[in-house]
Design a protein around this motif. Structure first.
Motif, PDB file in Angstrom:
ATOM      1  N   GLY A   1      30.849  51.366  49.658  1.00  0.00           N
ATOM      2  CA  GLY A   1      29.549  51.478  49.008  1.00  0.00           C
ATOM      3  C   GLY A   1      29.564  51.321  47.502  1.00  0.00           C
ATOM      4  N   LYS A   2      30.752  51.161  46.895  1.00  0.00           N
ATOM      5  CA  LYS A   2      30.825  51.020  45.439  1.00  0.00           C
ATOM      6  C   LYS A   2      31.351  49.648  45.047  1.00  0.00           C
ATOM      7  N   ILE A   3      30.837  49.118  43.937  1.00  0.00           N
ATOM      8  CA  ILE A   3      31.430  47.886  43.406  1.00  0.00           C
ATOM      9  C   ILE A   3      32.609  48.289  42.532  1.00  0.00           C
ATOM     10  N   VAL A   4      33.812  47.894  42.950  1.00  0.00           N
ATOM     11  CA  VAL A   4      35.007  48.348  42.234  1.00  0.00           C
ATOM     12  C   VAL A   4      35.450  47.343  41.187  1.00  0.00           C
ATOM     13  N   ALA A   5      35.028  46.095  41.305  1.00  0.00           N
ATOM     14  CA  ALA A   5      35.368  45.099  40.283  1.00  0.00           C
ATOM     15  C   ALA A   5      34.382  43.954  40.389  1.00  0.00           C
ATOM     16  N   MET A   6      34.075  43.342  39.251  1.00  0.00           N
ATOM     17  CA  MET A   6      33.119  42.231  39.282  1.00  0.00           C
ATOM     18  C   MET A   6      33.476  41.233  38.195  1.00  0.00           C
ATOM     19  N   ASP A   7      33.684  39.980  38.597  1.00  0.00           N
ATOM     20  CA  ASP A   7      34.048  38.940  37.633  1.00  0.00           C
ATOM     21  C   ASP A   7      34.100  37.599  38.357  1.00  0.00           C
ATOM     22  N   THR A   8      34.511  36.544  37.641  1.00  0.00           N
ATOM     23  CA  THR A   8      34.717  35.265  38.319  1.00  0.00           C
ATOM     24  C   THR A   8      35.999  35.392  39.153  1.00  0.00           C
ATOM     25  N   PRO A   9      36.129  34.597  40.210  1.00  0.00           N
ATOM     26  CA  PRO A   9      37.348  34.682  41.021  1.00  0.00           C
ATOM     27  C   PRO A   9      38.609  34.478  40.174  1.00  0.00           C
ATOM     28  N   GLU A  10      38.542  33.527  39.208  1.00  0.00           N
ATOM     29  CA  GLU A  10      39.712  33.238  38.374  1.00  0.00           C
ATOM     30  C   GLU A  10      40.105  34.464  37.559  1.00  0.00           C
ATOM     31  N   ASN A  11      39.112  35.061  36.909  1.00  0.00           N
ATOM     32  CA  ASN A  11      39.409  36.231  36.087  1.00  0.00           C
ATOM     33  C   ASN A  11      39.950  37.386  36.906  1.00  0.00           C
ATOM     34  N   LEU A  12      39.372  37.563  38.080  1.00  0.00           N
ATOM     35  CA  LEU A  12      39.841  38.654  38.941  1.00  0.00           C
ATOM     36  C   LEU A  12      41.306  38.465  39.277  1.00  0.00           C
ATOM     37  N   LYS A  13      41.648  37.200  39.598  1.00  0.00           N
ATOM     38  CA  LYS A  13      43.037  36.935  39.970  1.00  0.00           C
ATOM     39  C   LYS A  13      43.963  37.040  38.762  1.00  0.00           C
ATOM     40  N   ASP A  14      43.445  36.611  37.596  1.00  0.00           N
ATOM     41  CA  ASP A  14      44.261  36.702  36.370  1.00  0.00           C
ATOM     42  C   ASP A  14      44.593  38.143  36.018  1.00  0.00           C
ATOM     43  N   ARG A  15      43.668  39.037  36.359  1.00  0.00           N
ATOM     44  CA  ARG A  15      43.905  40.438  36.024  1.00  0.00           C
ATOM     45  C   ARG A  15      45.132  40.988  36.726  1.00  0.00           C
TER      46      ARG A  15
END
Lengths: 249, 327
Positions: B211-225
């Motif tokens: 029920g919570k959004i734990v991360a939000m970004d572009t797919p590339e940025n998410l993977k870069d993190r």
């Protein structure tokens, strides 16, 4: 108006396409007519009436046919709920009351067609043609029965999760409604308690109204029948509309 | 103007919080994905945005219409393809479209023109007069998408659009959704639990869990993190032995049941070194694998669980939600 027509159209299209349903739901009333009509015609005489038993029975069976078809048509929105189609309708920018009215008129239309077929078939087994006025009166009462009980079906279906309760409704609602309505016997010759019960059954007024139209004779004044049945229809539409509003999908 | 603006949206079923205070925006023309396991609250979110369920708290504005005060405005602005099929199987493809067009009060000429155009677009024009019950799963999905576009919505909701479809049909639908997004300049909000789907289609992704959004970004940025490639080592007994061995990569390691992952850039070069060191410590290795980061790793990183593990547990949760809803 467009929306009501759209939903009506869908119901009628589906009905016309389901040949097996049409034939299937003609079966029972036709057998009732044949078995009871021919079987009891020679042994039963209606006290104080000139008509024979078959003529007496036909309006009852016509009303029964409309009753069964309309309740079933109303309850069918459970299928729409289960097969997901109801969502498509409910998410559209239209009011739920319009949707409910469309369903009601659609169901009523199919019920009246069913009743009409029985009526035409009855002409072959002894019903004499009632004339234009009589036919229109009968049709008017059939329309009211159809609308009232489709709306009741929708009201019930709005509170049901699935078709499991269907048998329960057939046994404890639809059949008693039919049995108590004076479709098969004249209400004037009933014991007082039983007679009172029949007067609480809205279908009684439908049967009596159709009977007045088809045979020219009835035990309840057709104006009273019309008033009661019309009021009942309005109440059922309100109830159906109210419960349908709360439907969750 | 944002196509969709969601603020602190919450939905509770009794004690159970299905959607927990989520907020996000969707730009015009953007494809936004809600990625999470079954039961994470994706469908409940969509239901609220589509005015099919009442929010317990929070606010959403779609195409400038407030979800609470102008329900019809929202309904006119959105097209929706539900997770479960919502076609009338006893009607033909054209009749299903026509029903929709009439419900949305599209005038006859426009309606007929658009129905033809859309049925051609999804490759169903030849089958327009066939009953939907004769259609395959993929054809039904395409028809539902075409139907959802008939009233020219500003925002298209796709709830698990490729669930239960074979890989070929899925690929075809993806291409199709991309094309729609470009041709119609329409914003799309898509829910999915397929990582690949989210990665391929979405401009931005919100990872949703419990029920919570734990991360939000572009797919590339998410993977870069994630910060590098990922080495996954399966080992039944590593926990005790790995603790104080002082490897340089130990602070880049995440520990899970029966396996651990090491995130390093240029992982290939360190692989032999790492394995020798582990063997030197007497750690039993069942298998070693290495890959570029995927959204699966992102999910694992933020929730501590793999999305595949979640599938099983989610069934129980859905069952519970269903029970709560009945009462």
């Amino acid at each position: 108006m467009d929306v009501i027509y759209t939903i009506w159209l869908r119901n009628v299209k589906r009905y016309i396409r389901s040949k097996s349903r049409i034939v299937g739901s003609l079966g029972m009333p036709v057998f009732f007519l044949i078995f009871l009509g021919f079987g009891l015609n020679s042994v039963v005489t209606i006290p104080g009436a000139s008509e024979n038993y078959t003529e007496f029975l036909v309006p009852g069976i016509v009303a029964m046919s409309v009753l069964f078809t309309s309740i079933f048509a109303g309850i069918q929105i459970i299928w729409d709920k289960q097969f997901g189609f109801l969502k498509e309708t409910l998410v559209a920018p239209v009011s739920r009351f319009e949707i409910m009215l469309g369903q009601t008129f659609g169901g009523a239309t199919t019920a009246i067609i069913q009743g009409g077929i029985i009526l035409v078939l009855s002409l072959f087994i002894g019903l004499s043609f009632p004339g234009l006025t009589g036919s229109l009166i009968a049709a008017g009462f059939m329309i009211l029965i159809g609308i009232a009980f489709t709306a009741l079906g929708i009201a019930i279906a709005s509170r049901m999760e699935d078709m499991n309760g269907f048998q329960l409704i057939m046994s404890f609602l639809v059949f008693p409604l039919f049995g108590l309505s004076g479709a098969m016997f004249p209400i004037s010759s009933l014991p007082p308690l039983f007679k009172t019960l029949t007067l609480f059954d809205p279908l009684t007024y439908g049967v009596e109204g159709v009977r007045y139209g088809l045979t020219g004779a009835s035990q309840i004044d057709p104006v009273i029948s019309l008033a009661v049945l019309f009021s009942f229809s309005v109440v059922m539409i309100m109830l159906g509309g109210y419960l349908f509003k709360a439907v969750k999908v | 103007m944002k196509a969709v603006k969601v603020e602190n949206l919450t939905k509770k079923f009794g004690e159970f919080t299905a959607v927990d205070n989520i907020s996000f925006d969707i730009e015009e023309g953007e494809i936004f994905g809600l990625l999470g396991p079954n039961g994470a609250g994706k469908t409940t979110t969509i239901s609220m945005l589509a005015t099919m369920a009442k929010a317990t708290a929070g606010k959403a504005v779609i195409n400038g219409y407030d979800m609470k005060t102008s329900q019809d405005g929202v309904r006119k602005s959105i097209g929706i393809v539900f997770q479960d099929q919502s076609l009338d199987e006893e009607l033909t493809a054209r009749e299903n479209m026509d029903f929709h067009g009439r419900l949305y009060r599209i005038p006859k000429e426009v309606r007929e023109e658009r129905i033809e155009e859309l049925l051609r677009l999804v490759g169903l024009f030849e089958r327009k007069d066939d009953l939907v019950k004769t259609f395959s799963g993929g054809m039904r999905r395409r028809l539902e998408i075409a139907r959802g576009l008939l009233h020219r919505p500003k925002v298209l909701f796709l709830d698990e659009p490729t669930l239960g479809l074979d890989p070929q049909t899925r690929n075809y639908l993806w291409e199709y959704i991309e094309k729609l997004n470009q041709d119609f300049k329409i914003s799309v909000i898509i829910t999915t639990h397929y990582m690949e789907e989210a990665d391929r289609l979405c401009d931005r992704i919100g990872i949703i869990d419990k029920g919570k959004i734990v991360a939000m970004d572009t797919p590339e940025n998410l993977k870069d993190r994630i910060g590098g490639d990922i080495i996954t080592v399966k080992s039944p007994d590593y926990r005790e032995k790995i603790k104080d061995c002082g490897f340089f990569w130990i602070d880049r390691t995440e520990f899970f049941d029966g396996f651990f992952t090491i995130t390093l850039s240029g992982a290939e070069e360190h692989l032999t070194e790492i394995i020798s060191a582990l063997i030197g410590q007497g750690i039993k290795i069942t298998s070693v694998s290495m890959h570029k980061p995927t959204l699966e790793d992102v999910f694992l990183h933020y929730t501590g669980r793999s999305i595949r593990d979640e599938e099983a547990g989610a069934k129980d949760r859905m069952r519970m939600m269903h029970m709560v809803r009945r009462h």
